[in-house]
Design an enzyme around this catalytic site. Structure first.
Site, mmCIF file in Angstrom:
data_model
loop_
_atom_site.group_PDB
_atom_site.id
_atom_site.type_symbol
_atom_site.label_atom_id
_atom_site.label_comp_id
_atom_site.label_asym_id
_atom_site.label_seq_id
_atom_site.Cartn_x
_atom_site.Cartn_y
_atom_site.Cartn_z
ATOM 1 N N HIS A 261 0.819 -1.207 0.000
ATOM 2 C CA HIS A 261 0.000 0.000 0.000
ATOM 3 C C HIS A 261 0.855 1.260 0.000
ATOM 4 O O HIS A 261 0.633 2.162 -0.817
ATOM 5 C CB HIS A 261 -0.917 -0.018 1.216
ATOM 6 N N HIS A 276 3.334 6.093 -1.647
ATOM 7 C CA HIS A 276 4.038 7.191 -0.987
ATOM 8 C C HIS A 276 5.560 7.023 -1.031
ATOM 9 O O HIS A 276 6.249 7.460 -0.110
ATOM 10 C CB HIS A 276 3.561 7.319 0.461
ATOM 11 N N LYS A 319 -4.453 9.868 -8.737
ATOM 12 C CA LYS A 319 -4.151 10.054 -7.319
ATOM 13 C C LYS A 319 -4.295 11.527 -6.992
ATOM 14 O O LYS A 319 -3.577 12.375 -7.538
ATOM 15 C CB LYS A 319 -2.729 9.584 -6.995
#
Length: 385
Positions: A261, A276, A319
């Site tokens: 994730h 990230h 995103k």
């Protein structure tokens, strides 16, 4: 009475009858609950004493009978206790009132000041971070928060103008990260299946970043000294489970993990979820699969690492705000997320990086557990500085 034989043959007599007047006697837990092991005392008053059978006789009465978790974090279940302080008590709703503050993932044991101090130390030790000579970025368009959902490409050029891969990607921790990043199916609802080689790559990444770098060793030393881990191997194994342990985000399939994730990114509900990590961003942008649109915030740093909140399209999926710590080494990225999740699970974690505050928001995955009731990493990301 204690009678000692002196070298000259005389007997020296010491009266110990006054010891009861003092609160911290050698054989009492009065005023000592929760203290670490101390060889100056004849018995101990911490949860480990039950395992090593060296508790003081009043340990249970003084340290365990109270309704507080002070000195009781991680203790074995005892039906005689009014409330409990182990990792399973949240599931059974029988924790002591201060469990979350003092015990939960040891979060309450570490102060905000200590987190800022250790994060500055990790920052100073990050010798593998990028410099301006090997990494150049071009943030281009800066948009307001109200504009991040527009899906409008306002930047004509890539975010990454230059990266010297020969310098950075030859470093062991970068190489270890690269070997893991391509092991995932980005679509949630589709189970992940790892080969023995891929599992070995996960193990190597954790050990390379945490055991073989100053950053990783410093983080372990900090957590060890706080009593959160008993050994380096406990630390490594817990990181492997919290980061790489699989759980389901969609369709009851073991389709996700904290690492997938946060570092690799996923697609859920037609949108990019997580994502990230700056190296992942660079690789996908270089391959033509990712199109950088804009950024909605930029950290105060003039050198790397820096923090950006980015808008981008990943092979057809958008995103809205994908924040990342740009230019840091894999070990620093992994270390600060781990530090925040271990000490501030489900909360904002206030770090200090080069004298400036960096906030990381963490989320636990409450739908499944591993080990002794511990929760997987659900998500974590750099919030607006």
């Amino acid at each position: 009475m204690i009678i000692l034989q002196a070298e000259q043959g005389c007997q020296c007599v010491y009266d110990t009858s006054l010891s009861g007047l003092f609160p911290d006697t050698l054989d009492s837990c009065q005023g000592r609950c929760g203290y670490g092991t101390d060889s100056n005392y004849s018995c101990q008053c911490n949860p480990a004493c039950e395992r090593y059978n060296d508790c003081c006789s009043d340990y249970a009465a003084i340290c365990k009978a109270s309704t507080s978790c002070k000195g009781r974090c991680g203790e074995s279940y005892n039906s005689q206790n009014e409330c409990h302080c182990n990792s399973l008590c949240p599931q059974y709703n029988n924790c002591c009132s201060d469990y979350n503050e003092l015990c939960y993932n040891a979060g309450g044991a570490v102060t905000d000041a200590e987190i800022k101090s250790i994060s500055e130390r990790l920052y100073s030790l990050d010798s593998n971070k990028a410099s301006a000579s090997v990494l150049v970025i071009d943030p281009q368009a800066l948009v307001a928060s109200s504009q991040t959902s527009s899906e409008t490409d306002r930047s004509s050029k890539p975010l990454f103008s230059f990266l010297n891969e020969n310098v950075l990607f030859s470093k062991p921790t970068y190489a270890a990260l690269l070997s893991v990043l391509d092991n995932y199916n980005r679509m949630t609802g589709q189970a992940e299946n790892f080969s023995s080689q891929q599992l070995a790559e996960q193990d190597k990444f954790v050990r390379e970043t945490m055991s073989n770098t100053q950053v990783g060793r410093e983080l372990f030393a900090f957590l060890y000294n706080k009593g959160i881990y008993k050994s380096e191997e406990d630390f490594i194994q817990d990181l492997k489970m919290m980061w790489f342990g699989l759980y389901s985000r969609n369709n009851n399939q073991l389709d996700s993990s904290g690492f997938e994730h946060i570092f690799a990114g996923e697609i859920k509900g037609g949108k990019v979820s997580g994502f990230h990590n700056w190296i992942r961003f660079y690789l996908l942008e270089k391959s033509g699969k990712l199109n950088y649109y804009s950024h909605s915030f930029n950290g105060p740093w003039t050198t790397f690492p820096d923090v950006l909140g980015m808008q981008f399209m990943w092979d057809g999926y958008y995103k809205q705000v994908g924040s990342a710590v740009i230019g840091c080494s894999p070990e620093f990225d992994f270390a600060i997320y781990s530090l925040c999740y271990i000490t501030r699970p489900g909360k904002q974690c206030h770090l200090s990086v080069g004298g400036s505050t960096l906030i990381i928001q963490t989320y636990t995955w409450d739908n499944s557990f591993y080990g002794d009731g511990k929760k997987f990493i659900g998500s974590a990301y750099p919030a607006t500085p």
